[in-house]
Design a protein around this motif. Structure first.
Motif: not given
Length: 641
Positions: A266-294
């Motif tokens: 779930v923590g891969r580089h954002r923007g490196h998914g299939l195509g240009n992005s993976n909305d579900e995985r990137e939203q999950t990562l963004n939420q994890l980043l906010v919860e850890m230090d927001g």
């Protein structure tokens, strides 16, 4: 109230809903049962005929229904006709007991309820399901948004640092987290802040998960565990909802530890998914980043994550304030392997001759999981042999099975194939003994193991963390020894495909020497190839960063290294032809020889096995030959065809 439940007691709400549904169904059944108690309905004309015939005993006349009983005791009902005013006189003339019946209270409402109740039930269940789905982005009926983190307690098996061995440096790095969980005020008085997260980095099987459980066991705090893949779903937003729910549970149990295994899912580089992005995985990562230090501080919640692919993680996840520390969990050295073996051997009844130090020396590169598997295989072997104790022989056999594969004694090989295999493995062994930088031979065998028809196993005398050029050149020569032996003994046209794995190894080693380690005089100390995504220190694809002309030079340098190794092996085996024949004959007789036996054979021409009875199954003789007695001398001439 149980604090582990994020919504108070949702199970009580669900219970009340099902109780209401049950009571409604019960009411419907009671209404219908009341309707059926009045007996079967008959036509009004038949009712008058029965009265005239004198077969009616009594009736109750209501505004919408007449209930009654025949003289034989059967019940009946009918619908009255308001225009018929002669019925009371007829009943009186025939001696029928009759009386009026008041209108049932709520009759109309009961009728309406019976007609509409199925639709009300369907609408109620749909409303309840939709309401539950809307809570927390789907945490309810189907649990989409509910965290899948499992809470481990001492009842699930308490693990402490006593159960973790061989990774002392990593344990010391995390000891501070344990002390903070035990006494937070000790650090806060001096203005210090405990790291909010620790990332455990290491190869598979090194003990990352075990180390995280040991931290929780030592600190005596709740320990939530979840896999990175549990966050990702096909519905966008579900993973982010699960992250929120996980941190809500953690806050209610603070201080606690949240362990995320395989966070690279779930923590891969954002923007490196299939195509240009993976909305579900990137939203999950963004939420994890906010919860850890927001904006909201998560005091007392320590995030520990594990991965063997730190190179693919998003930089925002690794910055201070989120994962402040990266703790490397390495493959254990000889001291660590000895300690790990001692931990696992406590569960096994051991014979007096078992020496963990000797086993540790013979298992370089083994991880903690590999050593646990080794001890388990030894115990299984002892059980199959009907032994009460696990002896050193079982550990040696288990080590051979783990490192070389299981013996395939049922595989039938012709005499020519055995002879070819014996000379092939003898060629590897002779070259290895004549290369000063080569590792010592541990064992040589022509018994098929795994996918190989034979094998020469070499083990280093000590743990090696880097390799020198002379050792690499020696390994190239040893790899070519089997093919060269076939060419010398059987001729150019009789060379077999048995050297495929040797060629593959030699080519890969030569390519790394040229493109990665700067060991080519023509190309210089430059890197021409980089490893793309793959396990830490293992596998992965390669990408060449060179022009076409440079690639031609790279190919020629690789070819030169392998050709020189082939020439070196040819020179050694030509000079040591007598030793090659001697060792090949011995391997045809014994099939398996240890490194010490090979040295003894080449020094004295004999192999001393005083404790080997005639007809011993290990090693068994080749077909058409007899078992040599202890001290049998082998000739240095060619083996008979």
């Amino acid at each position: 109230m149980n604090d582990n439940q994020p919504n108070g007691n949702p199970w009580i709400k669900s219970l009340l809903v099902w109780v209401g549904i049950f009571l409604a169904l019960l009411m419907v059944v009671s209404i219908f049962s009341q309707r059926t108690q009045s007996g079967p309905s008959i036509a009004y004309s038949e009712f008058r005929n029965r009265v005239s015939a004198g077969t009616v005993a009594q009736v109750q006349i209501g505004t919408d229904r007449i209930d009654g009983k025949f003289t034989n005791g059967d019940s009946f009902s009918t619908v009255p006709i308001a225009a018929d005013t002669t019925l009371p006189q007829l009943l009186q003339d025939k001696g029928v007991k009759y009386e009026g019946k008041a209108q049932e209270e709520g009759g109309i409402m009961a009728y309406i309820l019976v007609q509409t109740l199925p639709f009300l039930l369907i609408l109620g269940i749909a409303f309840f399901a939709l309401r539950q789905v809307q809570k927390g982005g789907g945490s309810g009926a189907m649990g989409f948004g509910k965290s899948k983190a499992k809470l481990l307690t001492e009842r699930s098996g308490r693990v402490t640092f006593d159960d973790v061995a061989g990774i002392d440096e990593a344990r010391e790095e995390l000891q501070e987290i344990v002390e903070f969980l035990r006494d937070p005020n000790r650090f806060s008085k001096l203005g210090g802040q405990i790291p909010k997260g620790a990332l455990l980095v290491g190869s598979p099987g090194t003990g990352k998960t075990l180390l995280a459980r040991a931290i929780a066991g030592e600190a005596g705090v709740p320990f939530f565990t979840i896999s990175g893949s549990d966050f990702v779903e096909m519905f966008v937003g579900v993973g982010a909802s699960r992250v929120r729910d996980m941190f809500e549970q953690a806050k209610k149990n603070a201080p606690c530890i949240v362990f995320i295994d395989e966070i690279d899912a779930v923590g891969r580089h954002r923007g490196h998914g299939l195509g240009n992005s993976n909305d579900e995985r990137e939203q999950t990562l963004n939420q994890l980043l906010v919860e850890m230090d927001g904006f909201e501080a998560n005091e007392g919640i320590i995030i520990i994550a594990a991965t063997n692919r730190p190179d693919v993680l998003d930089p925002a996840l690794l910055r201070p304030g989120r994962f402040d520390r990266q703790v490397v969990v390495p493959v254990p050295d000889i001291e660590g392997r000895e300690k790990i073996l001692s931990v696992h051997m406590k569960k096994v009844p051991l014979a007096p001759d078992v020496n963990p130090r000797v086993i540790a020396r013979g298992t370089p590169g083994f991880s903690g999981a590999d050593l646990a598997n080794l001890v388990n295989e030894a115990a299984l072997l002892a059980a199959r042999r009907n032994k009460r104790l696990v002896a050193m022989q079982e550990f040696e056999d288990a080590k051979d099975k783990v490192m070389m594969g299981a013996e395939r004694r049922s595989m039938v090989m012709t005499d020519d194939e055995k002879k070819m295999t014996a000379y092939h493995e003898a060629g590897h062994a002779i070259v290895s003994l004549n290369e000063a930088a080569s590792d010592p031979i541990h064992k040589a065998t022509i018994i098929p193991r795994g996918r190989a028809l034979g094998m020469v196993m070499r083990l280093p005398e000590r743990d090696s963390y880097s390799y020198h050029r002379d050792k690499m050149l020696a390994n190239l020569s040893v790899a070519m020894g089997g093919r060269v032996a076939e060419e010398i003994i059987f001729g150019y046209d009789k060379v077999s495909s048995g050297a495929s794995s040797d060629i593959q190894y030699a080519t890969g080693l030569a390519r790394n020497m040229v493109t990665k380690w700067g060991m080519s005089d023509k190309l210089g100390p430059l890197q021409y190839e980089e490893q793309q995504e793959g396990y830490l220190g293992m596998g992965g694809s390669h990408r060449t960063m060179a022009s076409d002309e440079t690639n031609k030079v790279i190919d020629s340098e690789i070819r030169a290294l392998v050709d020189n190794a082939h020439k070196r092996a040819t020179q050694i085996l030509t000079d040591q032809g007598e030793a090659l024949h001697t060792l090949a004959q011995a391997m045809l007789e014994y099939e398996t020889l240890s490194g010490d036996e090979i040295k003894q054979l080449l020094d004295t021409g004999t192999i001393d096995r005083p404790n080997e009875p005639r007809g011993n199954a290990t090693p068994r003789p080749a077909s058409g030959s007899s078992i040599p007695r202890a001290g049998k001398r082998f000739s240095g001439g060619p083996a008979p065809a």
